[in-house]
Design a protein around this motif. Sequence first.
Motif, mmCIF file in Angstrom:
data_model
loop_
_atom_site.group_PDB
_atom_site.id
_atom_site.type_symbol
_atom_site.label_atom_id
_atom_site.label_comp_id
_atom_site.label_asym_id
_atom_site.label_seq_id
_atom_site.Cartn_x
_atom_site.Cartn_y
_atom_site.Cartn_z
ATOM 1 N N GLY A 76 -43.610 -26.369 6.187
ATOM 2 C CA GLY A 76 -42.531 -25.949 5.299
ATOM 3 C C GLY A 76 -43.008 -24.786 4.453
ATOM 4 O O GLY A 76 -42.662 -23.631 4.690
ATOM 5 N N CYS A 77 -43.869 -25.083 3.489
ATOM 6 C CA CYS A 77 -44.329 -24.054 2.557
ATOM 7 C C CYS A 77 -45.636 -23.418 2.991
ATOM 8 O O CYS A 77 -45.977 -22.335 2.565
ATOM 9 N N ASP A 78 -46.423 -24.109 3.803
ATOM 10 C CA ASP A 78 -47.760 -23.676 4.211
ATOM 11 C C ASP A 78 -48.674 -23.498 2.996
ATOM 12 O O ASP A 78 -49.585 -22.694 3.007
ATOM 13 N N ALA A 81 -47.182 -27.620 -1.032
ATOM 14 C CA ALA A 81 -46.175 -27.971 -2.035
ATOM 15 C C ALA A 81 -45.030 -28.832 -1.537
ATOM 16 O O ALA A 81 -44.197 -29.238 -2.332
ATOM 17 N N CYS A 82 -44.951 -29.126 -0.231
ATOM 18 C CA CYS A 82 -43.709 -29.744 0.237
ATOM 19 C C CYS A 82 -43.877 -30.991 1.090
ATOM 20 O O CYS A 82 -42.915 -31.723 1.294
ATOM 21 N N GLY A 83 -45.048 -31.233 1.644
ATOM 22 C CA GLY A 83 -45.273 -32.470 2.389
ATOM 23 C C GLY A 83 -44.899 -32.442 3.860
ATOM 24 O O GLY A 83 -45.143 -33.415 4.584
ATOM 25 N N CYS A 85 -46.173 -31.141 6.377
ATOM 26 C CA CYS A 85 -47.275 -31.093 7.328
ATOM 27 C C CYS A 85 -48.161 -32.334 7.269
ATOM 28 O O CYS A 85 -49.276 -32.323 7.784
ATOM 29 N N CYS A 97 -51.655 -28.412 6.117
ATOM 30 C CA CYS A 97 -51.623 -26.962 5.874
ATOM 31 C C CYS A 97 -52.690 -26.554 4.884
ATOM 32 O O CYS A 97 -52.946 -25.374 4.689
HETATM 33 S S1 FES Z 1 -46.390 -27.231 4.715
HETATM 34 FE FE1 FES Z 1 -45.757 -27.684 2.709
HETATM 35 S S2 FES Z 1 -47.360 -28.994 2.076
HETATM 36 FE FE2 FES Z 1 -48.042 -28.320 3.984
#
Ligand code: FES
Lengths: 193, 760
Positions: A76-78, A81-83, A85, A97
């Motif tokens: 998502g965010c790489d 911050a978003c979970g 991965c 990530c």
């Molecule tokens: S892609 Fe968002 S936390 Fe890893």
Amino acid sequence: MPQNKGVENDIPRIKATLPKIITESGSVIEKEFIELTVNGEAYELRIGNRHGEVDPVHTLAHTLRETLNLTGTKIGCDNGACGACTVIIDGKAVLSCLMLTVECDGKSITTIEGLADPITGALDPIQQSFVDHTAFQCGYCTPGIIMSTKALLHKNQSPTEQEVKESLSGHYCRCISHYHVIEAVMDVVERGR
Amino acid sequence: MAKKYRFIGKPAPRKDAVEIVTGHAKFVGDIKQHGLLWGKVLRSPHPHANIKNIDTSKAARLPGVRAVLTHHDVPKWKAGVPPHLPMLDSKVRFVGDAVALVAAETEEIAAEACNLIDVEYEQLPAVYDVEEAIKPDAPQLYEQFPGNILPRGLPFFGPELLQEVIMGDVDQGFQEAEIISEGTYAFENIPNPLPYEPPGAIASWDGPDTLNVWVSGQGAYLDRLSVYYTLGRKIKVNAYGGPCGGSYGSKGMSLPVVLYSAILARVTGRPVRVCLSKEEHLNTFALRLGSRIHGRVGMKKDGTITAISGDWLINTGYYSSATQGMVAVGCGEVQLALRCNNWDLRPKVICTNRCASGIVRGFGGQELKCALLPIVTEAMEKLDIDPFEFFKKNYIRPGDGYYWRDSNWYVYRGAEYSKAMDKGAEAFRWSKKWRGWLKPTSVDGSKRRGVGVGVHGNGDTGEDTSEAYVRLDPDGTATIYSSICEHGTGQRSCLCKMVAEVLQLPLEHINITDSDTRISPYEFGPAGSRGTYAIGSAAIAAAEDAKQKLFALSAHALNAKPEDLETEDGMLFIRGNPENRIQWRRGMGVDSTVLGFGRFEADFTLPNFMMTFVEVEVDTETGKVDLLRVVSATDVGQIIDPYMLENQLNGCLGSAGIDSALIEESVLDTNTGRLLTANMVDYKWRTFAELPEMQNVILETPFPSHRFGAIGIGEIATAPGPSAVLMAVSNAIGTRLHSYPITPDKVLAALGKIRGGDEK
Ligand code: FES
Ligand code: FES
């Protein structure tokens, strides 16, 4: 304009950036390969920058998705911050990530593709509960949320609803499937009681 | 009472559920193709500049790079309405505008190549505010749009697009008013709907004349059409869709991304994927419209609205993909909620040097209401009118009319919504919690609670055209041919249910094709809550057509007339004699298939409805606002699937919905033109730990829509909430707030505890 020269034969091999692994005794080894176990399968991956190799800059999320074609793990965010991965390493939910693949040498990793029974295809009870409760809309957040739930229930078999919410609070879900996710998870918890 | 159905109205697992929970669903970024290249976009660091020089030689020499393209190299393909945004231009118009395109063997090489491109810019003054932008000496974004004002019209929506609401006599209306409220309110925090999966596309060419595109979106036909027209109607375009990781409308703006992949694929002779990173997504893709109104509302003591006038200034950012259409729908929707004979509402669509605004669920109407309703509520406040009673009085009823997006007058012929409003108010306990304007519901030390209510409806539940085929096979299975993508609503599964009900066939025996314009008939795609009524009607008609054909083919086998036959579970029998049954294959023959066709034509006479009640708690020490409770009330005619419906309604918080009144905003630094919130830490979103109590009150009064009497609702879930939150916070703290989101600094400033904050 560069022409199509055929796949990747003009990419020079990198040599200088092999990761240095510092062992417990303090000695330094340079490795040409790293070993990963993913969903019970052993992989030996060459370090390098060609297709099928692990570049030292690759995150675990990138390697899973692009090198091993395990695209169930989402990015998502790489950026932690978003979970999206989330995978499980040594029983713990980690953000793939934020890990370099070379740091995972020797580790055993479970991804969303590894939860269902590989022979019968039977779903993990968490997966089944997500199906039964339609605990998703677009489903992009689902693999990460299920992996976090798996790790949570591994650690704590009967969390309260509040504990579930807190432990999932690092997961983005834009469709707002949260309410159904909580129902689905609590249903698994109830059944386990 | 609702009829009892075998499938309709009962929860069933989504058709794609197992793929989703096992990670096997293939989103665009998951697709691997032989020889697939990574495409990347070099983006402008300046908000407004001419490109003086651009040197790609270093980038082109980088091993692994397959193409580097600048505005010198690409065709004059233009996106936008009317077409005005060149794919690459000699000028950049916002921080993040495309400057060059790269295709390379790996993502890292593509990124490195972008770094190696040298660009020399001549910076130009930039403008961000709508009222600044229309001043005579303002920087001009496009030569062809003097004053930065976009021309009217959106050809796809018909020749006479509704671009204002003008009717009756406002002067007389204001004379009749017992009170007039006047003011400026704005919804200009430009939140990003931010679907989880970023926008992305893959393109490949079969020879020079056929382009294939895989797009993360809602339905493949719109991608096909938009690319086909942009490329000058000379290229055959096949579009494919798969699961889509969220859109909320916004991926209807994917055309530039598709064009990047198409040109890179053309030049390299290889398939090319362009998927935006999350930073690119936040910096460069589909914000909500900026909406500001200088408005005036006349009202009588009994809550009759005598006149509404105003200048509606719409900030579309650096280009318009469909903003004029959003204005049209917004102008239609406002008439559904506010019964008034005298209107003079004049919109202006204005471009400025920031990321584009555009398509998001709520589609113009949310943005308009967020700014206009607070002015209406000022009049209610002066007359001490309960807003719930006011909305109930003024929401459209059967027999009432309105101008819709094509400028035609339509008469509403659906259900009376006041029952749903009453049920919602009852569930929320509105009459207990409402204490009057600018009065808190309760006070506990520094914590003050307040309530608010908002309303919205959209006449697009039957917009545009849908077609579907249903094929019956002799083995007792059916296949739906439709190009809609699964973008989260569960619509593909709901179509299966509707067809299952028509054919009385177990759900497991019904499938739906992948989204592929080569095999499915025309389909506008899910938008504007049209999935249930418009898309559903086409599938229902196709299933019915197939069934009749099956009966005609099979009648001889049962020695009966076709009209006397029935089918159930893949068996045929004579009505009234279900014991004596034969399998489909005995009727139609094993060497045949039956194909039914269904088509739906636009019907704008069944607007949907949603009323949202909210309760907030404000900490007057810190200024923090907590959303405690949300009750959404609606009437959908007939529930198709309760879980999927609830999910959609719960979605009111996200996708730049209710939370755009509280936490969500894209913060633009007007010194540099940069967004300061272009990552998922600084851009705020709701977490599992902060969920309000959520209740959906759903009535089922059958609609004269399709066979099952249902209409869609999902698209509007976000729209009534934000203005309700503004109302609730204002009531809690006893003073009005004028802009979104209601951050702690604005609350404290409104309370006189700090300076700054909310400006009028
Ligand atoms: S892609 Fe968002 S936390 Fe890893
Ligand atoms: S279901 Fe779409 S992001 Fe969670």
